[in-house]
Design a protein around this motif. Structure first.
Motif, short mmCIF file in Angstrom:
data_model
loop_
_atom_site.label_atom_id
_atom_site.label_comp_id
_atom_site.label_asym_id
_atom_site.label_seq_id
_atom_site.Cartn_x
_atom_site.Cartn_y
_atom_site.Cartn_z
N SER A 73 -10.26 -5.94 32.55
CA SER A 73 -9.82 -6.79 31.43
C SER A 73 -8.51 -7.48 31.77
N ILE A 74 -7.59 -6.77 32.43
CA ILE A 74 -6.34 -7.42 32.85
C ILE A 74 -6.62 -8.51 33.87
N MET A 75 -7.49 -8.22 34.84
CA MET A 75 -7.81 -9.21 35.86
C MET A 75 -8.51 -10.43 35.26
N THR A 76 -9.40 -10.20 34.30
CA THR A 76 -10.16 -11.31 33.72
C THR A 76 -9.24 -12.27 32.97
N PHE A 77 -8.48 -11.75 32.01
CA PHE A 77 -7.61 -12.63 31.23
C PHE A 77 -6.41 -13.11 32.04
N GLY A 93 -9.37 -24.91 19.98
CA GLY A 93 -9.37 -24.33 18.64
C GLY A 93 -9.88 -22.90 18.58
N ILE A 94 -10.01 -22.27 19.73
CA ILE A 94 -10.51 -20.88 19.79
C ILE A 94 -9.32 -19.96 20.02
N SER A 95 -9.08 -19.08 19.10
CA SER A 95 -7.95 -18.15 19.23
C SER A 95 -8.29 -17.05 20.23
N LEU A 96 -7.26 -16.28 20.57
CA LEU A 96 -7.45 -15.20 21.52
C LEU A 96 -8.41 -14.14 20.97
N GLN A 97 -8.31 -13.86 19.65
CA GLN A 97 -9.21 -12.87 19.06
C GLN A 97 -10.67 -13.30 19.16
N LYS A 98 -10.94 -14.60 18.91
CA LYS A 98 -12.31 -15.09 19.04
C LYS A 98 -12.77 -15.09 20.49
N ALA A 99 -11.83 -15.36 21.41
CA ALA A 99 -12.20 -15.33 22.82
C ALA A 99 -12.52 -13.91 23.28
N MET A 100 -11.91 -12.93 22.63
CA MET A 100 -12.15 -11.54 23.00
C MET A 100 -13.43 -10.98 22.38
N ILE A 382 -5.58 -2.99 25.28
CA ILE A 382 -4.31 -3.04 26.02
C ILE A 382 -4.41 -4.01 27.19
N GLY A 383 -5.54 -3.97 27.90
CA GLY A 383 -5.68 -4.78 29.11
C GLY A 383 -5.88 -6.26 28.84
N ALA A 384 -6.72 -6.60 27.84
CA ALA A 384 -7.01 -8.01 27.58
C ALA A 384 -5.76 -8.79 27.17
N PRO A 385 -5.03 -8.37 26.16
CA PRO A 385 -3.80 -9.13 25.84
C PRO A 385 -2.74 -9.05 26.93
N LEU A 386 -2.69 -7.94 27.65
CA LEU A 386 -1.71 -7.82 28.73
C LEU A 386 -2.02 -8.83 29.83
N GLY A 387 -3.29 -9.03 30.15
CA GLY A 387 -3.66 -10.04 31.14
C GLY A 387 -3.34 -11.44 30.67
N ALA A 388 -3.52 -11.69 29.36
CA ALA A 388 -3.20 -13.01 28.82
C ALA A 388 -1.71 -13.27 28.83
N ALA A 449 0.25 -11.58 22.56
CA ALA A 449 -0.64 -12.52 23.27
C ALA A 449 -1.14 -13.62 22.36
N THR A 450 -1.31 -13.31 21.07
CA THR A 450 -1.79 -14.32 20.13
C THR A 450 -0.75 -15.41 19.91
N VAL A 451 0.51 -15.03 19.85
CA VAL A 451 1.59 -16.01 19.61
C VAL A 451 2.16 -16.56 20.91
#
Length: 476
Positions: A73-77, A93-100, A382-388, A449-451
């Motif tokens: 997840s860290i590598m992907t984002f 127009g796609i937020s991080l939550q929708k992308a996840m 933890i990994g997805a927003p950390l990668g972003a 990561a969202t902001v």
């Protein structure tokens, strides 16, 4: 929208598969390093070692799966952020939550699969692994002749050679035969020999040449006799046989380990916990009854009388209320009762401690089935927003960050589990403490990561401290 979802899933799947097998390989190497002394030099067939590695890899899934989810997840984002693909997704127009969301669906599938695996497949793998590892560790060393050293691998025999050629030819052989003859060994010495196995592999044949055999007759009377008979036989060739049945690895029935807690599913663990609780309650009740019997007064009726005796008050010093002639006997009786209580408690305490430890371990293993699934979801968030946030792909910084967070998770779980098994923590709280502690961190990273927070941007901190120092310098 569907194309973006497909892009994210494809970007996640390949790193996940790659990291999963890499982590499994590393853990398998750790397993081999740990048990290499029990596997090397015992004459195992190659398929036996492969079977053992297969079961060991199944047992390592509980550690490899969460780590691979975190790392992938860290590598992907991180890769999406580094290639500005994540910026393009947000600009659409796609937020991080929708992308996840599509990846969250994949994680839910993996979570359900990990729970089913830990509840149904992992107990069977642990059962096979435990029984096979028991056989491997208890198998005797294969018959390896080392020059200059007495070898006692074959029961009732000690063999020593001075030299061993590459073709298997042995020189200056000495054999002590301790079998029979009242404990007096027979000695065989030969200049040369060749070691071979029979076609069925059940016997070892040692073809000896140019040797002599010494044998002393046992004395039944047990008294030394200077005229005791001593035999000496010279031979040109002889072929003594040695039984190799003790070197065969007998496979233990896996059902013999079936009652072990890690080899049970949820229903089995619940039944075992209930039975252990009943055994412990019965044991404590019987112990209490036995202890209470030592404090009961023995009433002996000497007859009936209408005389009413006044109630005797017992002083703080009990010996004052006992007649002088009975004080010694009373002290001896009290000492005997205390010794009996002390001996009973000494014998019963280990049993009670073992039962309590088994109940705690059963509760820990019951919760472990759920924490494995929960850790997959936690480490993804933890990994997805950390990668972003770090916006770095590849195997560099993402690997360091993933290992750091996983070590925190693993250390918290290990320390809490150890404390629970020692009785310092509640087993349920101990198994979930890592999830409880890291969940706020996952929510914080998701918010940052969202902001589009520059949480790990080194330039941001450089600019911040530079402005801070300038402000301090301007102040008078």
């Amino acid at each position: 929208m569907k194309k973006i979802h497909l892009l994210l899933v494809k970007a996640f799947i390949w790193p996940f598969i790659t990291t999963f097998f890499v982590v499994m390989f590393i853990l398998l190497m750790f397993f081999l390093f740990k048990w290499v002394d029990d596997l090397i030099g015992k004459g195992f067939e190659w398929y036996t070692i492969l079977e053992l590695m297969y079961y060991a890899s199944a047992a390592n899934v509980s550690m490899a799966l969460p780590l691979s989810i975190l790392l992938s997840s860290i590598m992907t984002f991180g890769s999406l952020g580094e290639n500005y693909e994540l910026v393009a997704i947000k600009s659409a127009g796609i937020s991080l939550q929708k992308a996840m969301q599509p990846l969250f669906v994949v994680i839910i599938i993996l979570t359900i699969g990990s729970f089913l695996f830990s509840n149904y497949m992992l107990p069977k793998a642990n059962l096979k692994f435990g029984s096979l590892l028991y056989d491997v560790r208890n198998k005797k060393l294969s018959f390896l002749i080392k020059p200059g050293v007495f070898n006692n691998s074959i029961p009732n025999y000690s063999i020593r050679v001075d030299k061993k050629d590459d073709d298997g030819t042995l020189h200056n052989i000495m054999i002590y035969d301790h079998k029979g003859n009242g404990g007096i060994p027979k000695i065989i010495m030969a200049k040369q020999g060749l070691m071979e196995k029979t076609s069925d592999g059940k016997f070892l044949v040692l073809k000896l040449k140019d040797g002599v055999q010494y044998e002393e007759q046992a004395n039944n009377s047990g008294i030394y006799n200077p005229r005791q008979i001593f035999y000496r036989n010279r031979f040109k060739e002889t072929e003594p046989r040695f039984d190799l049945s003790s070197f065969e690895m007998n496979r233990t029935d896996p059902n013999a380990f079936g009652n072990s807690t890690p080899m049970l599913n949820l229903k089995g663990i619940a039944r075992k916990q209930d039975s252990l609780t009943k055994v412990l309650d019965t044991f404590n009740r019987n112990t209490g009854i036995n202890m209470a019997n030592n404090f009961k007064q023995n009433n002996i009726a000497k007859g009936y009388t209408k005389i009413k005796a006044p109630v005797k008050k017992i002083d703080d010093v009990i010996l004052k209320t006992i007649p002088n002639g009975s004080r010694k006997q009373s002290i001896e009786n009290a000492f005997g009762s205390v010794s009996a209580i002390n001996q009973s408690l000494t014998n019963d305490a280990p049993r009670a401690k073992d039962l309590t430890g088994e109940i705690i371990f059963a509760r820990i293993e019951y919760q472990r089935k759920f924490t494995l699934a929960a850790s997959c979801i936690l480490l993804f968030f933890i990994g997805a927003p950390l990668g972003a946030i770090i916006r770095k792909g590849g195997m560099g910084l993402p690997v360091v960050m993933a290992i750091s967070f996983f070590l925190v998770y693993h250390i918290l779980t290990t320390v809490a589990e150890k404390s629970a098994r020692e009785g310092s923590l509640n087993p349920i709280f101990a198994m979930w403490i890592a999830v409880i502690v890291l969940s706020p961190l996952a929510a914080f990273l998701t918010y940052k990561a969202t902001v589009d927070s520059a949480l790990f941007d080194v330039n941001y901190y450089k600019q911040f401290f530079t402005k801070l120092f300038r402000i301090k310098q301007r102040q008078p």
